[in-house]
Each structure stands twice: as C-alpha cells, then as structure tokens.
Design a protein around this motif. Structure first.
Motif, PDB file in Angstrom:
ATOM      1  N   TRP A  29       1.041  -1.098   0.146  1.00  0.00           N
ATOM      2  CA  TRP A  29       0.212  -0.295   0.151  1.00  0.00           C
ATOM      3  C   TRP A  29       0.656   1.014   0.399  1.00  0.00           C
ATOM      4  O   TRP A  29       2.044   1.197   0.878  1.00  0.00           O
ATOM      5  N   SER A  30       1.145   1.911  -0.994  1.00  0.00           N
ATOM      6  CA  SER A  30       1.859   3.780  -1.034  1.00  0.00           C
ATOM      7  C   SER A  30       0.930   4.588   0.074  1.00  0.00           C
ATOM      8  O   SER A  30       0.565   4.065   0.830  1.00  0.00           O
ATOM      9  N   ARG A  31       1.569   5.318   0.602  1.00  0.00           N
ATOM     10  CA  ARG A  31       1.137   6.222   1.393  1.00  0.00           C
ATOM     11  C   ARG A  31       0.119   6.818   1.514  1.00  0.00           C
ATOM     12  O   ARG A  31      -0.854   6.964   2.431  1.00  0.00           O
ATOM     13  N   HIS A  32      -0.315   7.339  -0.029  1.00  0.00           N
ATOM     14  CA  HIS A  32      -1.580   7.533  -0.298  1.00  0.00           C
ATOM     15  C   HIS A  32      -2.979   6.665  -0.601  1.00  0.00           C
ATOM     16  O   HIS A  32      -4.115   7.152  -1.420  1.00  0.00           O
TER      17      HIS A  32
ATOM     18  N   GLU B  27       6.746  -3.990   5.520  1.00  0.00           N
ATOM     19  CA  GLU B  27       7.630  -3.221   5.970  1.00  0.00           C
ATOM     20  C   GLU B  27       6.202  -1.899   4.838  1.00  0.00           C
ATOM     21  O   GLU B  27       6.171  -1.578   3.915  1.00  0.00           O
ATOM     22  N   LYS B  28       5.394  -1.226   5.509  1.00  0.00           N
ATOM     23  CA  LYS B  28       5.314   0.390   4.914  1.00  0.00           C
ATOM     24  C   LYS B  28       5.796   1.033   4.139  1.00  0.00           C
ATOM     25  O   LYS B  28       6.849   1.343   4.030  1.00  0.00           O
ATOM     26  N   PHE B  29       4.882   1.528   2.829  1.00  0.00           N
ATOM     27  CA  PHE B  29       5.424   1.765   2.025  1.00  0.00           C
ATOM     28  C   PHE B  29       6.616   1.952   0.966  1.00  0.00           C
ATOM     29  O   PHE B  29       7.514   2.676   0.836  1.00  0.00           O
TER      30      PHE B  29
ATOM     31  N   LYS C 115      -8.968   1.919   0.409  1.00  0.00           N
ATOM     32  CA  LYS C 115      -8.250   0.890  -0.467  1.00  0.00           C
ATOM     33  C   LYS C 115      -8.251  -0.277  -0.885  1.00  0.00           C
ATOM     34  O   LYS C 115      -7.710  -1.627  -1.246  1.00  0.00           O
ATOM     35  N   ALA C 116      -9.657   0.866  -1.998  1.00  0.00           N
ATOM     36  CA  ALA C 116      -9.489   0.095  -3.022  1.00  0.00           C
ATOM     37  C   ALA C 116      -8.804   0.101  -4.320  1.00  0.00           C
ATOM     38  O   ALA C 116      -9.378  -0.476  -5.110  1.00  0.00           O
ATOM     39  N   ASP C 117      -7.916   0.700  -4.111  1.00  0.00           N
ATOM     40  CA  ASP C 117      -6.615   0.788  -4.843  1.00  0.00           C
ATOM     41  C   ASP C 117      -5.890   0.051  -5.456  1.00  0.00           C
ATOM     42  O   ASP C 117      -5.285  -0.143  -6.981  1.00  0.00           O
ATOM     43  N   VAL C 118      -5.475  -1.270  -4.575  1.00  0.00           N
ATOM     44  CA  VAL C 118      -5.114  -2.640  -4.718  1.00  0.00           C
ATOM     45  C   VAL C 118      -5.912  -3.273  -5.170  1.00  0.00           C
ATOM     46  O   VAL C 118      -6.668  -3.788  -4.033  1.00  0.00           O
TER      47      VAL C 118
END
Length: 131
Positions: A54-57, A93-95, A60-63
C-alpha cells in the motif's frame, strides 16, 4: 485429497479476513490457530504480510489483486493506476517502493506473471529475469 482439513481464507467487502474449515464450514476465530496455518497459495491484499503493498496515499480499493509466487518469495500486485508491481514476500514494511488490473497470477514454475485488464480487454504476460 492428501489433506483431511482445508482452510480457505477469504477477504470480505468490508476488508476483513475470514478463515473457514472445510468440510465443516465453521469459521475459525482463534488467531493462534490461524497463525499456525501454512497457506498453499496467497491472493489476498489484506494482512500484516502485505502491508508494504500500500502506497502512502492509497485507499483500500486501490490495490485490486495480489498473488504470491509458488516459491513463496515474490508477490505481484495490480492496482487501479494500471501498475503491476513486484515485491518480496512477505512485505511487512509500510510504503515499500516497488487502466485497472483485475487479476494477477504466477506460472507454476515462477517464471512468468499473467495480468488481465478488464477495461482494456487485454492480457499481459511478464517474464522473471535473473539479474
């Protein structure tokens, strides 16, 4: 079947992961039991193992889709922005850095990735390269 019990994992429209026992159909709720399951495949965009997709911005539905390679070391995702991304798996790890992709899958010997784009009416096949 060589397994007497199968545990399918589903992701709901409310972004919750649920695990069931087959053939009983009972939902497993004991997290300690769920944590001990070794998954034969992984196609979920939810969970601690895939936070890094998941990118920073991202919303939920983007991926839209994810698929772990059969070797269990790579994860490929497709998103609303037409991007097909390759990550290490797990990706906790995030982002992490790494049109509308609706399905991704890896070949049985982990040499190709298949992506289907429903709005473009196309299928793309990518090959893994050893660099």
């Amino acid at each position: 079947s060589k397994f007497s019990v199968v545990f399918p994992k589903v992701s709901t429209g409310s972004y919750k992961r649920q695990v069931y026992e087959v053939p009983s159909g009972k939902q497993l709720v004991d997290q300690a039991v769920i944590d001990r399951i070794t998954w034969a495949t992984w196609t979920s965009v939810l969970g601690d193992e895939v936070i890094g997709i998941w990118s920073r911005h991202a919303e939920k539905a983007d991926v839209n889709c994810a698929c772990v390679s059969h070797s269990g070391i790579n994860l490929v995702t497709g998103d609303d922005f037409g991007m097909v991304k390759l990550f290490d798996f797990p990706c906790p790890e995030k982002f992490v850095r790494a049109c509308f992709c609706t399905v991704t899958a890896t070949s049985t010997v982990d040499v190709m990735v298949l992506s289907c784009f429903s709005r473009r009416h196309m299928i793309e096949i990518f090959s893994f390269l050893n660099l």
